[in-house]
Write an enzyme that holds these catalytic residues in place. Sequence first.
Site, PDB file in Angstrom:
ATOM      1  N   HIS A 196      18.692  42.860  19.903  1.00  0.00           N
ATOM      2  CA  HIS A 196      19.104  42.393  18.572  1.00  0.00           C
ATOM      3  C   HIS A 196      19.797  41.054  18.702  1.00  0.00           C
ATOM      4  CE1 HIS A 196      23.567  42.872  18.580  1.00  0.00           C
ATOM      5  NE2 HIS A 196      23.327  43.772  19.520  1.00  0.00           N
ATOM      6  N   CYS A 197      19.827  40.307  17.575  1.00  0.00           N
ATOM      7  CA  CYS A 197      20.581  39.058  17.522  1.00  0.00           C
ATOM      8  C   CYS A 197      21.629  39.209  16.429  1.00  0.00           C
ATOM      9  CB  CYS A 197      19.650  37.874  17.262  1.00  0.00           C
ATOM     10  SG  CYS A 197      18.738  37.973  15.718  1.00  0.00           S
ATOM     11  N   ALA A 198      22.021  38.147  15.781  1.00  0.00           N
ATOM     12  CA  ALA A 198      23.109  38.201  14.802  1.00  0.00           C
ATOM     13  C   ALA A 198      22.767  39.023  13.571  1.00  0.00           C
ATOM     14  CB  ALA A 198      23.513  36.793  14.390  1.00  0.00           C
TER      15      ALA A 198
ATOM     16  N   ARG B 167      19.174  40.519  13.211  1.00  0.00           N
ATOM     17  CA  ARG B 167      17.848  41.136  13.302  1.00  0.00           C
ATOM     18  C   ARG B 167      17.700  42.082  14.484  1.00  0.00           C
ATOM     19  NH1 ARG B 167      15.159  35.815  14.195  1.00  0.00           N
ATOM     20  NH2 ARG B 167      17.259  35.007  14.099  1.00  0.00           N
TER      21      ARG B 167
END
Length: 473
Positions: free
Chosen positions: A26-28, A30
């Site tokens: 995951h990112c910030a 998504r």
Amino acid sequence: MSKFANDVKELLEYVGGKENIAAVSHCATRMRFVLNDPKKADVKKIDAMKVVKGTFTQAGQFQVIIGNEVPVFYNEFVRYAGIEGVSKEEAKKAARQNMSLLQRLISHLGEIFAPLIPAIVVGGLILGFRNVIGDIKMFENGTKSLTEISQFWAGVHHFLWLIGEAIFFFLPVGITWSISKKMGTTQILGIVLGITLVSPQLLNAYAVATAKEIPVWNFGFAQVKMIGYQAQVIPAMLAGFTLSFFESKLREVVPSYISMIVVPFFALVPTVLIAHTILGPLGWAIGSVISKVVYAGLTSAFGWLFAALFGFTYAPLVITGLHHMTNAIDLQLMSELGGTNLWPMIALSNIAQGSAVLAMIYLNKHDEEEKQVSIPACISCYLGVTEPAMFGINLKYVYPFLAAMIGSSIAAVFSVGTGVMANSIGVGGLPGILSIKPQFMFKFFIAMLIAIIVPFVLTVVFKKNNILVKDNK
């Protein structure tokens, strides 16, 4: 019962089950899935989930926009699915199984420049501020700048160049470091290589044209020109990849007990020599051709057509990931011309996408559920983060995406037609005006108004006239 218990259960089912997940991270905002068979993902059902704000596929990864609570969602998902999450870097490597050769090349390019963007943005803001206080004649009837009437601001102007020079003149150091990091080779060797391209011993790249004599390394049978490659992008990229290639190949054949001595020496020394004899001059020539072609295209009689096409197609380029190529072009333009007329169009495209979402907020002002997605998406888009707006709203409904593309195109034509130039890459939304050269700020402000008004009006018109409108409820 966990907060997202039902949501993670549904999402696992809709992506094709545990066996269809090759990697997840995951990112910030998504969830990033690498799926063994992307066709097994039921995108319609995933988009219909209340917790999901949009989906898209990019760089071989199926990405699900969750929002700021994605870390909590991710932890619950991997715990429920019984799978082990991976880092973003590992997910990117796994994702390349789903990518074409061109997509892999673009992915590599994006990963090289991504770590450099924060420094370049800061550098652009600093250059813009120095221009405002040092170049604009705002005082004593328009005859003097702020630095000419104030010793304090003159000192600030002088001091800030220390940072600006470190970022732009010594950019090759950042590039060669980033390549070493990305390729998994020794990062300090990448840094040393970059320094050898910009060392004070070398003739400054900007002084070559006017130098009476170019210093050389004299080897008796041959001479090598001592020319620096300050702010040059392509020479640094060619040198960085050559160093990584030599090091990785040497590590395959050199015994581990002597690799600490042999590998760094026989990777670095030949690379530096090749960089100054072949790669540097070749890269400089290639970079000059690219920048001149782009600049000529934007300033020729058909510049309006180039601008219209770029403004119209930039948002679709973001979907494919091809937009990463523009970073290298922008940096090359900056080194050759002292600024870029390409980047302002990118900022305008982001503003246009946010304006289309603003129109959707207006059209759906009584839909509380829709506003929970659209309002944060609009704000983030105006501040330079376009994914929630593009994938969560505009692509979902289609007609606002088209309206934004048209508005971006018109704003780009105005920007190029009036000669707008940016100091450097900046924040790609409303704050982007801070990176514009002071003499062009008012013109860029007009272009921003176009990028706000046209998409907003077109989105409303398309909706009222049922143009490309489909039911997404």
